[in-house]
Design an enzyme around this catalytic site. Structure first.
Site, PDB file in Angstrom:
ATOM      1  N   ALA A 140       0.857  -1.185   0.000  1.00 54.71           N
ATOM      2  CA  ALA A 140       0.000   0.000   0.000  1.00 54.71           C
ATOM      3  C   ALA A 140       0.891   1.232   0.000  1.00 54.71           C
ATOM      4  CB  ALA A 140      -0.922   0.002   1.222  1.00 54.71           C
ATOM      5  N   SER A 142       1.347   5.656  -1.270  1.00 50.94           N
ATOM      6  CA  SER A 142       0.692   6.932  -1.001  1.00 50.94           C
ATOM      7  C   SER A 142      -0.545   7.163  -1.860  1.00 50.94           C
ATOM      8  CB  SER A 142       1.684   8.075  -1.221  1.00 50.94           C
ATOM      9  OG  SER A 142       2.234   8.015  -2.522  1.00 50.94           O
ATOM     10  N   LEU A 143      -0.514   6.688  -3.115  1.00 52.88           N
ATOM     11  CA  LEU A 143      -1.619   6.972  -4.025  1.00 52.88           C
ATOM     12  C   LEU A 143      -2.509   5.770  -4.304  1.00 52.88           C
ATOM     13  CD1 LEU A 143       0.226   9.173  -6.690  1.00 52.88           C
ATOM     14  CD2 LEU A 143      -0.855   9.868  -4.548  1.00 52.88           C
ATOM     15  N   VAL A 146      -1.613  -2.311  -4.082  1.00 58.19           N
ATOM     16  CA  VAL A 146      -1.327  -3.294  -5.123  1.00 58.19           C
ATOM     17  C   VAL A 146      -1.756  -4.685  -4.663  1.00 58.19           C
ATOM     18  CG1 VAL A 146       0.479  -4.343  -6.539  1.00 58.19           C
ATOM     19  CG2 VAL A 146       0.618  -1.915  -5.933  1.00 58.19           C
ATOM     20  N   LYS A 160      -2.862  -2.509  -9.627  1.00 57.14           N
ATOM     21  CA  LYS A 160      -2.700  -1.274  -8.862  1.00 57.14           C
ATOM     22  C   LYS A 160      -4.038  -0.526  -8.854  1.00 57.14           C
ATOM     23  CE  LYS A 160       0.529   2.651  -8.728  1.00 57.14           C
ATOM     24  NZ  LYS A 160       1.703   3.237  -9.430  1.00 57.14           N
ATOM     25  N   ASP A 295      10.881   9.681  -9.341  1.00 57.62           N
ATOM     26  CA  ASP A 295      10.523   9.202  -7.993  1.00 57.62           C
ATOM     27  C   ASP A 295      11.171   7.842  -7.734  1.00 57.62           C
ATOM     28  OD1 ASP A 295       9.291   9.265  -5.516  1.00 57.62           O
ATOM     29  OD2 ASP A 295       7.421   8.385  -6.235  1.00 57.62           O
TER      30      ASP A 295
END
Length: 574
Positions: A140, A142-143, A146, A160, A295
């Protein structure tokens, strides 16, 4: 615009967001007060530990408190924690161990809601798509979260699913960040100035792109295309039939997070080689393709079988223009060669200095600060040292951070942080500069050849020492082979495009008297298979015809020496 709602905004638009919250200040100020009181409570806890002499006893407790605080504040602050989790040189170990959990160990949202989102977005039931789907999410973030599954057709996949009601939270945080940037810029010690709001806008644009999973899938395929010939970089395939804006189905990757050094070694993989792949692929993204992963925290990078590395999560990406890539190469070479006047000009071209800036007083400042950071040995260089030292210049000179480079700096700092977690003695230049040297020496594009000429010539004179340094550094890269490089260089030298370089080399030889018989012998060993003496003689005659009688007289002894070495070693080819 009057009917606009945060959840309906598909692309980041600061003006639209500002208008919305300007007429609903209670929504924004309530969020701001929550943020202020949350951090105030945490800071007070740290101070209380100091007053009670209980800092060591409560370290673990405070680390958990910080992670929980960032988690409660939501996606924006979770991403801040993710970035900090890659900096073992900035964050103490107990905090670091907790912040790492923000990468893929966040609290999941309700599974029934996640399954409902899948079925709604894909317009079919779970059983019609998957023969297996894990009852709980395997990660899990931030956005989203899965799930591990298997398609009806048999492929093992990761599914996702985006968190619900994400855009309203993001837009509110971005509005507050932009408001704070406007008011705080004049008070900041660093000379960020008006660019601070542009940095927030750049971050907001990328964050909105990141919550669009269709965009992420396209990014993944573009990234995979760039590395299609590199067996060491793996990108999961996208299953478009089972993907949408809020659901993304992609190939399952079996591997180990880059921070899991013990598991990597137990699997028979070498962390040092994984570091090299990570740094080299990061430089390729910036300097070759111009399309880079913005990122790259450890939750998005995996060590996999055969000593390869896999990238996942392509929501936050950015594209560099060709001119920016070329100037970045220039800046890196000028930095390592300590050409601070040229480096100042690079900063102007990159946007760190305004075009009208007088760079004369900046050059000695760059030399004083960056020269100390690099040290006597190029291997002492690391990005963290440079950013720390460079911040001193921003107090006194009109440097600014272009919005585009906020993500680049974040990406570089994050990648170096990951490498430091695998190897505390890691130096980015030990991997990075050999790659740059190899790229310059073997570059086939006109742009890279121009970069090489810029390195090798200064004030119209050939810089022998720089060529020797480049070859010496490039040799430290195991992928670099001097023989094909020399042959490629010779082919370029003999081409029409290499006419200028031929003239400059001949003049350099006549002026510096650097080419001695033993050097001629080594050079001949490299090229003799491709260039027999009769061919060499024809080339030499062609080159000599380009020069005046005086130049020919000066170079003739060197040419004779070269032919003599060739004749002595290959008498049957005369």
């Amino acid at each position: 615009m009057g009917q606009y709602q945060p959840a309906q905004l598909k692309q980041y638009n600061p003006d639209t967001i500002t208008r919305y919250y300007r007429y609903r200040p209670w929504l924004a100020w309530g969020r701001l007060l929550k943020i202020i009181f949350s951090f105030a409570g945490f800071i007070l806890s740290l101070k209380w530990d100091e007053w009670q002499n209980q800092v060591e006893q409560n370290q673990g407790k405070r680390a958990i408190q910080l992670r929980q605080l960032l988690t409660r504040l939501g996606p924006t602050f979770i991403k801040v924690g993710q970035a900090l989790s890659t900096r073992p040189d900035l964050i103490r170990k107990d905090f670091l161990e907790e912040l790492v959990k923000l990468q893929d160990q966040l609290p999941p949202f309700d599974n029934d809601l996640a399954r409902h989102i899948i079925e709604t977005e894909l317009d079919r039931s779970i059983d019609e798509i998957f023969s297996e789907l894990s009852p709980q999410p395997v990660a899990a973030a931030s956005l989203g979260q899965v799930y591990k599954g298997r398609l009806i057709s048999g492929e093992e996949v990761a599914v996702k699913v985006q968190r619900p009601h994400l855009r309203p939270v993001i837009t509110k945080d971005l509005y507050l960040m932009r408001w704070a940037a406007t008011w705080l810029s004049p008070w900041l010690p660093l000379n960020l100035g008006h660019d601070l709001t542009l940095i927030v806008d750049e971050f907001g644009t990328k964050l909105f792109e990141e919550v669009d999973y269709i965009n992420e899938g396209r990014n993944a395929e573009k990234f995979a295309s760039n590395f299609r010939d590199d067996p060491h970089v793996k990108v999961p395939s996208i299953y478009w039939l089972y993907s949408s804006t809020r659901v993304l189905t992609l190939e399952w990757i079996n591997g180990f997070k880059l921070t899991d050094t013990e598991s990597i070694r137990q699997a028979g993989l070498d962390p040092e080689s994984i570091i090299q792949i990570g740094v080299t692929s990061g430089l390729q993204q910036l300097l070759e393709y111009g399309f880079f992963h913005a990122d790259p925290h450890p939750g998005n990078l995996f060590a996999i079988g055969q000593g390869s590395m896999a990238y996942i999560d392509f929501g936050m990406m950015d594209q560099l223009e060709e001119s920016t890539k070329e100037t970045l190469v220039d800046a890196l070479v000028h930095l390592v060669n300590k050409d601070y006047a040229d480096l100042a000009e690079d900063f102007v071209r990159l946007g760190f200095l305004a075009p009208q800036t007088n760079i004369a007083p900046i050059v000695p400042a760059l030399e004083a600060v960056l020269g100390n950071a690099i040290g006597k040995n190029v291997g002492d260089f690391n990005f963290k040292t440079i950013t720390d030292e460079f911040s001193e210049l921003m107090y006194e000179y009109p440097f600014r951070v272009p919005a585009k480079f906020a993500l680049i700096i974040r990406s570089l700092v994050t990648q170096e942080g990951i490498a430091l977690s695998l190897n505390p003695d890691f130096k980015i230049v030990e991997v990075g500069y050999p790659y740059i040297a190899r790229r310059l020496l073997t570059g086939e594009s006109p742009a890279l050849r121009r970069r090489l000429l810029n390195v090798l010539f200064k004030d119209g004179k050939f810089q022998w020492q720089r060529l020797e340094n480049l070859i010496s550094i490039a040799r430290s890269d195991q992928q670099f082979d001097v023989v094909p490089t020399a042959k490629m260089g010779l082919q370029y030298l003999l081409s029409e495009e290499g006419r200028f370089l031929r003239r400059q080399l001949v003049l350099a030889i006549t002026e510096d008297d650097r080419l001695h018989t033993d050097e001629v012998q080594r050079l001949w060993e490299l090229v003799k298979d491709d260039l027999p003496p009769n061919r060499l003689l024809n080339v030499a005659v062609g080159i000599l015809t380009e020069f005046s009688r005086e130049s020919v007289a000066a170079i003739l002894p060197k040419a004779t020496s070269f032919i003599s070495v060739a004749n002595n070693q290959t008498p049957n080819q005369n």
